[in-house]
Design a protein around this motif. Structure first.
Motif, PDB file in Angstrom:
ATOM      1  N   LEU A   1       0.825  -1.211   0.000  1.00 18.98           N
ATOM      2  CA  LEU A   1       0.000   0.000   0.000  1.00 18.98           C
ATOM      3  C   LEU A   1       0.860   1.262   0.000  1.00 18.98           C
ATOM      4  O   LEU A   1       0.508   2.264  -0.615  1.00 18.98           O
ATOM      5  CB  LEU A   1      -0.917   0.012   1.226  1.00 18.98           C
ATOM      6  N   ARG A   2       1.979   1.174   0.700  1.00 21.36           N
ATOM      7  CA  ARG A   2       2.874   2.323   0.793  1.00 21.36           C
ATOM      8  C   ARG A   2       3.287   2.816  -0.591  1.00 21.36           C
ATOM      9  O   ARG A   2       3.491   3.994  -0.821  1.00 21.36           O
ATOM     10  CB  ARG A   2       4.106   1.916   1.627  1.00 21.36           C
ATOM     11  N   LEU A   3       3.350   1.874  -1.537  1.00 27.99           N
ATOM     12  CA  LEU A   3       3.761   2.207  -2.906  1.00 27.99           C
ATOM     13  C   LEU A   3       2.764   3.105  -3.613  1.00 27.99           C
ATOM     14  O   LEU A   3       3.082   3.774  -4.578  1.00 27.99           O
ATOM     15  CB  LEU A   3       3.901   0.931  -3.737  1.00 27.99           C
ATOM     16  N   LEU A   4       1.525   3.086  -3.121  1.00 28.63           N
ATOM     17  CA  LEU A   4       0.505   3.908  -3.770  1.00 28.63           C
ATOM     18  C   LEU A   4       0.853   5.382  -3.629  1.00 28.63           C
ATOM     19  O   LEU A   4       0.376   6.214  -4.381  1.00 28.63           O
ATOM     20  CB  LEU A   4      -0.877   3.651  -3.169  1.00 28.63           C
ATOM     21  N   GLY A   5       1.680   5.670  -2.633  1.00 27.57           N
ATOM     22  CA  GLY A   5       2.241   7.007  -2.547  1.00 27.57           C
ATOM     23  C   GLY A   5       1.466   7.993  -1.709  1.00 27.57           C
ATOM     24  O   GLY A   5       2.024   8.948  -1.235  1.00 27.57           O
ATOM     25  N   ASP A   6       0.169   7.777  -1.512  1.00 30.82           N
ATOM     26  CA  ASP A   6      -0.497   8.687  -0.591  1.00 30.82           C
ATOM     27  C   ASP A   6      -1.616   8.012   0.167  1.00 30.82           C
ATOM     28  O   ASP A   6      -2.170   7.001  -0.242  1.00 30.82           O
ATOM     29  CB  ASP A   6      -0.898  10.007  -1.276  1.00 30.82           C
ATOM     30  N   ARG A   7      -1.899   8.577   1.318  1.00 34.77           N
ATOM     31  CA  ARG A   7      -2.819   7.979   2.281  1.00 34.77           C
ATOM     32  C   ARG A   7      -4.242   7.860   1.736  1.00 34.77           C
ATOM     33  O   ARG A   7      -4.939   6.894   2.030  1.00 34.77           O
ATOM     34  CB  ARG A   7      -2.800   8.801   3.584  1.00 34.77           C
ATOM     35  N   THR A   8      -4.659   8.832   0.933  1.00 37.28           N
ATOM     36  CA  THR A   8      -6.015   8.798   0.400  1.00 37.28           C
ATOM     37  C   THR A   8      -6.177   7.572  -0.494  1.00 37.28           C
ATOM     38  O   THR A   8      -7.176   6.860  -0.424  1.00 37.28           O
ATOM     39  CB  THR A   8      -6.297  10.073  -0.406  1.00 37.28           C
TER      40      THR A   8
END
Lengths: 120, 488
Positions: free
Chosen positions: B149-156
């Motif tokens: 998930l961290r790879l998605l780059g943002d919390r939203t």
């Protein structure tokens, strides 16, 4: 012996791609469109694209270890590579393909060997 | 069908309305009032090494062995390392995989991948759905999704994906356990709130160090629509997996004191109206060198010679040291060891936390089924961490024994004779039925041994201070024969 084939006229470089999408998910739709634009901007390259819809063929995604979509795998020309994302930034993939395209300039022998290796 | 579900959810007795799946982990199901929610997400949150993955795997393996297939989706580990890891707990994942009871999907990020725009977890969800259908699995462990998930780059985006995953788990009615780390970095509070909101049940694991000894604790933070144990519970990770220490029940299930059992010391039987009582807890307390272990071993020899099993838990001496020491006062424990009636466990108190100590002791008790337990010496239990840890350990151990009709004999080392009067210095007096105080008195150039029965529940006992001796014939209470009528 097959080297002479690449002398003279611009060589048609083949690019083989496996393209993973997840049905009609927004990122997958955008990626399809971005890939189409990329192909159009590189007319001298012959693309062979296999589209894998992970919703239909999850086994292939599992086997290939592709866990996010969209994902694009460049199988040829070597060395190939894997890209995650909807290709909104297509610079990296373009550069990878173009670097390979430039190989004939570095010497016909080099290309011949690379291609043979790729086909093996 | 809508009416059915409505009828159910309208039930005020909510624990009956929630379908649950037992975890098969000792003690955990008790805290969860039956098990994990059968449909929806359970969050298993904890720092590194807190036991998240072990508990997840154990839930999967316990289910698979009972014919409920499950899937382990890990974003962190390789398949082969999970198999090796499981083998350490005696879980043969390979065989369960071959039988189609378990599937491990290792969705590790390809480190060579180049990010060229937004992406989502569509593929991993498709793979998971495919596997779940192929195996007819209802249990899914999602291990460390934050890595991907961290790879998605943002919390939203992370939230969006988690939300989608959760919706899908609910739609398909899967029982999913997701392990997450404690710290979420920047913006962690709102992210934690979001995770907790998504989950039906949240279990927090933690590992802490008290006076140099590590202990593990578990707490259920929420469980939608269900009752649950609200305290913090100690748990351990043993060679058989995780185990939560059974809760000390509010209702004391102790058995009544039974018949008298010879103490192995004739004079002591006389002054205590017959010796120790079955189901009781006896404490032998005194300063160093007063003969506590000799009393305990006299009893051990006596009990084993009658064919009863004794579990001797020693925190101070090795087996060899104790057996050879006891030959001095003529107590030969070797026949009992050879016949298997005496089980001796010697362990350093500081070697592990109280959970591990309890699990080890409970393990011996359930396997060996002793009639008696000797703990020598409970004062050493302070070295398990703290005064509180020692108290917890002893209280739970005695409680466990009393509920099973196991008679216990404890020794306690006191620093000075004044302290002996406080019984244990641990406030255990409520569970102790008899106290024998031993002391050494110096009189005109020689040392005398004295004994006093401080307390003996439900029995007459001598109120006098008795002199006693330890010789090659064992312990002898002096001058008891004539005064036996004097018991009070």
């Amino acid at each position: 012996m097959s080297v002479s084939k690449f002398d003279g006229a611009s060589p048609a470089l083949k690019c083989v791609i496996r393209f993973f999408v997840a049905g009609e998910a927004p990122n997958s739709i955008i990626a399809r469109d971005n890939l189409r634009r990329l192909r159009e901007s590189l007319p001298e390259i012959h693309f062979e694209i296999e589209i894998v819809d992970v919703n239909v063929n999850p086994e292939i995604a599992l086997q290939k270890g592709v866990f996010v979509t969209p994902a694009l795998e460049v199988l040829e020309p070597p060395p190939g590579g894997i890209f995650y994302g909807n290709l909104s930034n297509s610079d990296p993939i373009r550069r990878l393909i173009e670097t390979s395209k430039d190989w004939p300039g570095s010497g016909p022998k080099g290309l011949s060997e690379q291609q043979t290796a790729g086909h093996r | 069908m809508g009416e059915d579900t409505e009828g159910n959810s309208g039930n005020p007795c909510f624990s009956a309305a929630i379908r649950k799946i037992p975890t098969g982990i000792d003690g955990l199901d008790e805290i969860l009032d039956g098990g994990l929610p059968a449909a929806g997400l359970t969050l298993l949150s904890g720092g590194p090494g807190s036991g998240k993955t072990v508990i997840g795997l154990q839930f999967l393996v316990q289910g698979a062995l009972l014919g409920h297939p499950g899937i382990m989706l890990t974003f962190e580990e390789r398949e082969d390392s999970l198999r090796r890891y499981s083998a350490a707990f005696g879980w043969d994942i390979g065989t369960l995989e071959a039988k189609g009871s378990i599937a491990i999907i290792s969705a590790r990020f390809n480190p060579d991948a180049i990010i060229s725009g937004d992406f989502d977890l569509g593929s991993v969800m498709a793979i998971l759905r495919h596997k779940a259908r192929a195996l007819e699995a209802r249990r899914v462990i999602i291990d460390a999704p934050d890595v991907l998930l961290r790879l998605l780059g943002d919390r939203t985006k992370e939230r969006g994906q988690l939300y989608k995953l959760n919706e899908w788990l609910r739609d398909d009615g899967l029982c999913a356990v997701m392990t997450v780390k404690d710290s979420f970095g920047e913006g962690s509070d709102s992210y934690r709130e979001f995770l907790h909101y998504m989950a039906e049940c949240v279990i927090q694991l933690d590992q802490r160090v008290m006076d140099q000894v590590t202990t593990r604790r578990m707490r259920v933070i929420k469980f939608r629509g269900s009752a649950y144990g609200r305290n913090e519970y100690p748990f351990g990770i043993t060679r058989e997996g995780a185990m939560v220490i059974p809760v000390t029940h509010a209702s004391l299930g102790h058995r009544a004191l039974g018949e008298s059992i010879p103490s192995g010391i004739a004079g002591l039987d006389t002054i205590t109206s017959g010796g120790y009582r079955r189901n009781s807890c006896t404490l032998i307390t005194g300063t160093s060198g007063t003969g506590k272990t000799t009393f305990a071993c006299s009893f051990t020899r006596e009990a084993t010679s009658r064919g009863e099993r004794v579990f001797y838990l020693n925190f101070e001496e090795s087996l060899d040291a104790m057996v050879s020491c006891m030959l001095g006062p003529g107590i030969d424990l070797r026949p009992a060891l050879e016949s298997g009636l005496l089980r001796f466990v010697s362990i350093m108190p500081e070697s592990q936390g109280i959970e591990e100590h309890l699990i080890q002791a409970f393990g011996v008790i359930s396997e060996f089924e002793p009639s008696f337990i000797v703990v020598d010496a409970i004062s050493a239990c302070r070295r398990m961490g703290s005064e509180q840890a020692a108290f917890d350990y002893m209280l739970r151990l005695i409680d466990h024994c009393k509920a099973r009709g196991i008679t216990s004999v404890l020794t306690n080392l006191t620093a000075n004779s004044g302290e002996a009067m406080q019984i244990t210095g641990m406030d255990l007096s409520s569970v102790i039925d008899m106290v024998v105080i031993l002391r050494n008195i110096e009189t005109s150039g020689s040392m005398e041994r004295e004994l006093l029965i401080l307390k003996s529940r439900g029995r007459n006992h001598s109120n006098r201070v008795h002199r006693f001796g330890i010789s090659s014939r064992g312990v002898e209470i002096l001058g008891v024969g004539q005064e036996s009528g004097n018991v009070c």
